[in-house]
Scaffold this active site. Structure first.
Site, PDB file in Angstrom:
ATOM      1  N   GLU A  51     110.451  -3.878 -10.142  1.00 57.63           N
ATOM      2  CA  GLU A  51     109.266  -3.223 -10.694  1.00 57.63           C
ATOM      3  C   GLU A  51     108.878  -2.011  -9.842  1.00 57.63           C
ATOM      4  O   GLU A  51     109.116  -1.996  -8.623  1.00 57.63           O
ATOM      5  CB  GLU A  51     108.101  -4.222 -10.693  1.00 57.63           C
ATOM      6  CG  GLU A  51     108.292  -5.399 -11.630  1.00 57.63           C
ATOM      7  CD  GLU A  51     107.884  -5.087 -13.068  1.00 57.63           C
ATOM      8  OE1 GLU A  51     108.193  -3.980 -13.562  1.00 57.63           O
ATOM      9  OE2 GLU A  51     107.265  -5.969 -13.682  1.00 57.63           O
ATOM     10  N   ASP A  81     118.752 -10.974 -13.659  1.00 58.18           N
ATOM     11  CA  ASP A  81     117.447 -11.501 -13.276  1.00 58.18           C
ATOM     12  C   ASP A  81     117.128 -12.774 -14.047  1.00 58.18           C
ATOM     13  O   ASP A  81     117.826 -13.114 -15.011  1.00 58.18           O
ATOM     14  CB  ASP A  81     116.350 -10.442 -13.498  1.00 58.18           C
ATOM     15  CG  ASP A  81     116.466  -9.723 -14.836  1.00 58.18           C
ATOM     16  OD1 ASP A  81     117.187 -10.224 -15.719  1.00 58.18           O
ATOM     17  OD2 ASP A  81     115.828  -8.676 -14.997  1.00 58.18           O
ATOM     18  N   ASN A 118     108.303   0.957 -17.994  1.00 53.89           N
ATOM     19  CA  ASN A 118     107.757   1.516 -16.751  1.00 53.89           C
ATOM     20  C   ASN A 118     108.862   1.954 -15.774  1.00 53.89           C
ATOM     21  O   ASN A 118     108.591   2.244 -14.618  1.00 53.89           O
ATOM     22  CB  ASN A 118     106.805   0.508 -16.075  1.00 53.89           C
ATOM     23  CG  ASN A 118     107.512  -0.773 -15.635  1.00 53.89           C
ATOM     24  OD1 ASN A 118     108.746  -0.859 -15.700  1.00 53.89           O
ATOM     25  ND2 ASN A 118     106.758  -1.757 -15.175  1.00 53.89           N
ATOM     26  N   HIS A 147     111.506   0.093 -14.851  1.00 59.51           N
ATOM     27  CA  HIS A 147     112.163  -0.947 -14.047  1.00 59.51           C
ATOM     28  C   HIS A 147     113.600  -1.194 -14.504  1.00 59.51           C
ATOM     29  O   HIS A 147     113.947  -0.966 -15.659  1.00 59.51           O
ATOM     30  CB  HIS A 147     111.342  -2.243 -13.993  1.00 59.51           C
ATOM     31  CG  HIS A 147     111.326  -3.087 -15.233  1.00 59.51           C
ATOM     32  ND1 HIS A 147     110.177  -3.485 -15.864  1.00 59.51           N
ATOM     33  CD2 HIS A 147     112.325  -3.645 -15.950  1.00 59.51           C
ATOM     34  CE1 HIS A 147     110.464  -4.242 -16.898  1.00 59.51           C
ATOM     35  NE2 HIS A 147     111.764  -4.351 -16.981  1.00 59.51           N
TER      36      HIS A 147
HETATM   37  C1  GLP Z   1     113.179  -6.885 -19.123  1.00 58.43           C
HETATM   38  C2  GLP Z   1     114.419  -7.280 -18.276  1.00 58.43           C
HETATM   39  C3  GLP Z   1     115.272  -6.087 -17.998  1.00 58.43           C
HETATM   40  C4  GLP Z   1     115.417  -5.309 -19.283  1.00 58.43           C
HETATM   41  C5  GLP Z   1     114.115  -4.630 -19.578  1.00 58.43           C
HETATM   42  C6  GLP Z   1     114.062  -3.927 -20.918  1.00 58.43           C
HETATM   43  O1  GLP Z   1     111.989  -7.242 -18.520  1.00 58.43           O
HETATM   44  N1  GLP Z   1     114.119  -7.942 -17.059  1.00 58.43           N
HETATM   45  O2  GLP Z   1     116.537  -6.523 -17.482  1.00 58.43           O
HETATM   46  O3  GLP Z   1     116.404  -4.316 -19.146  1.00 58.43           O
HETATM   47  O4  GLP Z   1     113.034  -5.502 -19.377  1.00 58.43           O
HETATM   48  O5  GLP Z   1     113.873  -4.809 -21.982  1.00 58.43           O
HETATM   49  P1  GLP Z   1     114.024  -4.381 -23.490  1.00 58.43           P
HETATM   50  O6  GLP Z   1     115.460  -4.120 -23.704  1.00 58.43           O
HETATM   51  O7  GLP Z   1     113.537  -5.570 -24.260  1.00 58.43           O
HETATM   52  O8  GLP Z   1     113.180  -3.178 -23.695  1.00 58.43           O
END
Ligand code: GLP
Length: 271
Positions: free
Chosen positions: A149, A73, A142, A144
């Site tokens: 989302e 992403d 959440n 995702h």
């Molecule tokens: C972000 C990214 C995801 C990631 C997730 C968790 O928004 N778009 O690809 O896996 O949220 O992030 P973190 O590892 O900082 O908790």
């Protein structure tokens, strides 16, 4: 009866140990298949893994010279060189330190004039690379995955999406700590594209992830918890530290104090 295939769950005593184990697994996969196509996440979770991969590569134990990568992403409307872009994140943490060939590194273009065409281009690029062999994933609080989302519906393919306020807050550190500076929109590989990967490794660490990990594994398959759609895939390894595994029932968890692995028997299919 629930005839769906189980997740494989691996619980590690520390984040460092977890990162080293996944890095070794990737290095092994690269040895078996030098032209491995990797799907890559960003966020705080894979930072330790990328450090381990840099070290393995520097030691000659991981060879990316024939591999290809596709990031999951990217924020929309952020200049690619902006320190908050996922492109910059990947450069800092992995790309500039390992022997990946530039032409084999693929990211969604945050500055694309036509985001829809950009999404179509990305889907085509994944297809012409032969699809994703090994998709690494983090998980949002959440539920995702990528920037898919929770919502009433999900897009199967790479698409333009609006970020939830909590996701913008979770990404605030990349934008000087101010969540309002986090773009409201992003491009993300879709859930269908993720599910076509041959193998998936989802990584979660820390107590804040324990609840979404439980909902992903035990809850109904629902677009309200995008990671729950991983229950539809037959080759998913869930790699957790102890804190993230806090709500996984003991029968699904390894008994040893250190790292361990268990097939996770889902109780039932609800919803
Ligand atoms: C972000 C990214 C995801 C990631 C997730 C968790 O928004 N778009 O690809 O896996 O949220 O992030 P973190 O590892 O900082 O908790």
């Amino acid at each position: 009866m629930n005839a769906w295939p189980p997740f494989t769950v691996e619980v590690h005593a520390s984040v460092r140990e977890l990162a080293a184990a996944i890095a070794r697994r990737i290095a092994d996969a690269l040895r078996t298949r030098p032209a491995l196509v990797l799907g890559l996440p960003t966020g705080r979770t894979p930072v330790h893994l990328y450090r381990e991969l840099r070290e393995l590569c520097a030691a000659g134990l991981a060879d990316f010279s024939n591999a290809a990568t596709f990031n999951l992403d990217e924020f929309l409307g952020v200049p690619p060189a902006h320190p908050g872009s996922y492109r910059s994140y990947m450069e800092r943490h992995l790309f500039r330190h390992v022997n990946l060939r530039r032409e084999n590194i693929h990211l969604l273009d945050s500055g694309a004039a036509d985001p829809i065409l950009e999404c179509e281009r990305y889907e085509r690029a994944i297809r012409s690379a032969g699809g994703i062999d090994l998709q690494l994933l983090g998980i949002g609080d959440n539920g995702h995955i990528g920037f898919n989302e929770p919502g009433a519906s999900l897009s199967a393919r790479t698409h333009r999406t609006r970020l939830h306020p909590e996701t913008r807050r979770a990404n605030a550190a990349l934008f000087g700590g101010d969540w309002r500076k986090v773009p409201a929109e992003a491009l993300s590989v879709g859930v269908g594209t993720i599910l076509r990967a041959r193998e998936i490794i989802l990584i979660a660490t820390g107590r804040a992830k324990a609840s979404c990990v439980q909902r992903m594994m035990e809850g109904p398959v629902t677009t309200r918890v995008p990671a729950s759609l991983l229950q539809l895939h037959s080759n998913v390894r869930v790699v957790l530290d102890k804190a993230a595994a806090a709500f996984i029932p003991p029968r699904g968890r390894p008994q040893s104090a250190g790292a361990g692995e268990a097939r996770y028997p889902r109780r039932s299919l609800r919803g």
